[in-house]
Design an enzyme around this catalytic site. Structure first.
Site, PDB file in Angstrom:
ATOM      1  N   SER A 558       0.841  -1.196   0.000  1.00  0.00           N
ATOM      2  CA  SER A 558       0.000   0.000   0.000  1.00  0.00           C
ATOM      3  C   SER A 558       0.872   1.239   0.000  1.00  0.00           C
ATOM      4  O   SER A 558       2.019   1.219   0.479  1.00  0.00           O
ATOM      5  CB  SER A 558      -0.911   0.009   1.235  1.00  0.00           C
ATOM      6  OG  SER A 558      -1.570   1.252   1.385  1.00  0.00           O
ATOM      7  N   TYR A 571      -3.126  -0.807  10.280  1.00  0.00           N
ATOM      8  CA  TYR A 571      -3.087  -1.126   8.848  1.00  0.00           C
ATOM      9  C   TYR A 571      -1.764  -0.689   8.232  1.00  0.00           C
ATOM     10  O   TYR A 571      -1.093  -1.457   7.542  1.00  0.00           O
ATOM     11  CB  TYR A 571      -4.254  -0.441   8.144  1.00  0.00           C
ATOM     12  CG  TYR A 571      -4.285  -0.622   6.641  1.00  0.00           C
ATOM     13  CD1 TYR A 571      -4.775  -1.787   6.078  1.00  0.00           C
ATOM     14  CD2 TYR A 571      -3.823   0.382   5.785  1.00  0.00           C
ATOM     15  CE1 TYR A 571      -4.810  -1.964   4.705  1.00  0.00           C
ATOM     16  CE2 TYR A 571      -3.852   0.219   4.412  1.00  0.00           C
ATOM     17  CZ  TYR A 571      -4.339  -0.960   3.867  1.00  0.00           C
ATOM     18  OH  TYR A 571      -4.371  -1.119   2.509  1.00  0.00           O
TER      19      TYR A 571
END
Length: 681
Positions: A558, A571
């Protein structure tokens, strides 16, 4: 010409589909059927005698109108007057093009002469196991006479072509009561005045041969059971097969990568448990359709199922070296100066007593069909040994078929393989969103795909979208479970023979400020993405190193792996963990030819399972925008002002694995439409 099929064509297609749908009648893509009739000349409108015949490469069970070659009978039969003799009969294949009617339909096959020269309105040429058993028996001619009397005539072996067509035509003319013939070492041909009569005659030949073999044959044609070579229990043999699969794929792929197929059918297991299987397997297959796909003989492990993994690995290595040397010697014995180059010396069929058969090919369908053909060969051997002894055609004749220039020309006509042909991919989290898009892109580029997802229904749906079991299989995998990951890879190994390309995509996100983030939130996200990716990569590396074919592992990380944003510490931290796994594994696995790279997406809202699961609403609240505008919001903060979709991430995965970046490992590719703060430094 009218697009509506003539009555002859309609009847021919119906008959072909019925015959081809029953494996007792013919093997996949084997045999051909024809019909003769009259249709208007496209220029003059005058009635013209035509023949419709299955074209080159088609399958009877699925044959449609476009799969037929259409030829003018007067011109086809006129070729007899210019036939230069058996030494130059291959030249006649090119002459078929001058006999085509209109655009001609499909390319005429080598068997076109058989259909055109035989004086019958309808002709079937088929490869039934029962008929080939008689054709490959040592005293096949006498057995054919005993079985059929004068209704079916023996035709000695001759390579398919114009001369064989003349031979069969002469046999029919000399035997007016005959309804067909057995072609030595090959198959059967039958004929009739109507489509119904032709089909009836074909089935009569096939079923009569079946009944004869059953009635006349001895009970155990493969000999007694070899002590210690009995089939393992189902669960044990499939576990053993999965463990052997990477090693066997290395054996089958030394010359070029191959896709595999595993079979543990009763026919295979019984054959491998019997005393005569080494002798019969060494004789090789006989019917040309068989050995073109199975090679002239299989590689047979000569150890009992109780042998240790170390013994099996060592013995397979020795047997593989011997197989390659023997195949190269076979090529040298028979190759002429103008023969095509040797195509490879690895086996297409590997037989493991107690376990089953692995078959290999350029794709899953080819591998599966090769296995089916070897089962046909086992049935042929059983039938021949039951009433006589199995005697395949001479090795020199096998070579003439395998390295026939006409076969080589057929291979040259085949389309160029897609970039990921022969590659087997496993994608986690592939039931939706980014994973689904990746699975679709890899399949579109030629890969076989294992669709892994926690949601079994979603995985099954995606696998169906990709084309079913020859293209994709679904596995239920919770990446937090070592057992489920191992089971997923075992499924891949049994379905396709190996794994070459793994995408760590499974993920989840819980968006909270630090003080609201629980240990459970932290552990769950790290368990799925950091720990799950590690477990999947570890299993992938085990398979890939044993296959010795290199491989690709791609992490879908990400932008958050390198960019600090508010309210998502768990996350972002686990994505940073994944990003560093890429670097660590690239450094460790490079010596095995395994490349490890990553993709850093951002703002993938549409189609995303994570955003649909509540992450989108939370991020929208953080940024103060409506949830349905979140994608547009993310786009406006990028340099390109473009929204990122799952397909864009899939494109990056293909770019990393499609063959152009062969010297790239340890790289992270941003797919974020340009977020300057996330530029890699």
């Amino acid at each position: 010409m009218s697009s509506a099929p003539t009555p002859e064509v309609a009847a021919l297609l119906e008959r072909s589909n019925r015959l081809g749908s029953d494996p007792r009648n013919t093997n996949y893509a084997g045999g051909n059927t024809s019909a003769k009739g009259t249709a208007p000349d496209p220029v003059t409108g005058a009635g013209t005698e035509l023949m419709w015949v299955k074209g080159s490469g088609g399958d009877l069970g699925t044959l449609t109108g476009p799969g037929l070659a259409v030829l003018r009978l007067d011109r086809l039969r006129a070729l007899v007057d210019v036939y230069p003799g058996v030494e130059r009969e291959d030249e006649m294949v090119a002459a078929f093009d001058y006999c085509l009617h209109g655009k001609g339909g499909a390319a005429p096959s080598i068997d076109t002469a058989m259909h055109g020269l035989v004086d019958a309105a309808h002709v079937d040429h088929l490869h039934p196991d029962s008929g080939i058993a008689l054709a490959c028996a040592a005293d096949g001619e006498a057995l054919t006479k005993e079985c059929f009397g004068d209704s079916v005539v023996w035709v000695p072996w001759r390579r398919p072509g114009f001369q064989l067509g003349l031979d069969i035509a002469a046999v029919k003319e000399a035997n007016p009561r005959a309804i067909g013939c057995v072609l030595g070492g090959h198959g059967i041909t039958a004929w009739g005045a109507t489509s119904e009569e032709c089909e009836r005659n074909s089935l009569h030949v096939i079923r009569t041969a079946e009944e004869f073999l059953a009635r006349r044959g001895k009970a155990e044609p493969f000999g007694p059971v070899l002590e210690g070579f009995e089939a393992l229990p189902a669960e044990e043999r499939r576990s053993r097969a999965a463990a052997l699969a990477p090693l066997l794929r290395a054996v089958a792929s030394q010359d070029r990568p191959q896709v595999g197929h595993f079979t543990d059918s009763d026919e295979v297991l019984d054959f491998l448990s019997r005393a005569e299987h080494p002798r019969l397997a060494a004789l090789g297959t006989s019917c040309p359709d068989h050995f073109l796909r199975t090679k002239v003989r299989p590689l047979v492990l000569d150890l009992p199922p109780a042998a240790s993994p170390e013994e099996v690995a060592a013995r397979l290595s020795t047997l593989h070296e011997e197989y390659r040397a023997e195949y190269a010697a076979y090529y040298r014995r028979h190759a002429a100066p103008d023969s095509p180059a040797m195509r490879g010396a690895d086996p297409a069929i590997v037989l493991i007593p107690g376990v089953g058969m692995f078959s290999y090919g350029k794709d899953k369908q080819t591998a599966r069909v090769a296995g089916e053909f070897y089962v046909n060969a086992i049935n042929v051997m059983r039938g021949a040994e039951a009433v006589s002894s199995y005697r395949p055609i001479e090795e020199s004749e096998k070579f003439r078929i395998e390295y026939w220039e006409l076969e080589e020309a057929k291979l040259r006509r085949m389309p160029k393989p897609k970039p990921l042909a022969t590659r087997i991919a496993l994608v986690t989290g592939a039931g939706s969103g980014i994973g689904r898009a990746i699975a679709h892109r890899l399949a579109a580029e030629g890969a076989c795909v294992v669709v892994a997802d926690l949601n079994a229904e979603a995985a099954t749906q995606v696998a169906a979208e990709l084309g079913g079991p020859d293209r994709a299989v679904a596995v239920t995998v919770d990446v937090t479970s070592e057992e489920q990951i191992a089971d997923g890879f075992r499924t891949a190994l049994l379905a396709f023979g190996g794994v070459d390309l793994v995408v760590n995509n499974a993920g989840i996100s819980i968006s909270k400020p630090l003080l609201e983030t629980t240990a459970q939130d932290w552990d769950l996200q790290h368990s799925i993405m950091a720990r799950g990716s590690f477990l999947v990569a570890r299993e992938a590396a085990r398979v890939m190193t044993e296959q010795k074919l290199g491989g690709d592992i791609v992490y879908i990380a990400s932008k958050n792996a390198v960019f600090a944003g508010p309210n998502n510490i768990a996350y972002s931290a686990t994505k940073a963990d994944q990003a560093h796994q890429v670097r660590l594994l690239a450094a460790e696995l490079g010596e095995h030819g395994i490349r490890v790279n990553g993709v850093n997406p951002d703002g993938v809202v549409r189609g995303s399972g994570i955003f649909a699961g509540g992450w989108g609403a939370k991020r929208a609240a953080v940024y103060g925008v409506p949830e349905d505008k979140l994608g547009e919001f993310y786009a406006q903060r990028t340099l390109l002002k473009r929204e990122v979709l799952p397909e864009h991430v899939a494109n990056a995965v293909f770019a990393l694995t499609g063959g152009d970046l062969t010297h790239t490992t340890g790289l992270h590719v941003p797919v974020d439409a340009g977020v300057a703060a996330a530029f890699l430094r």
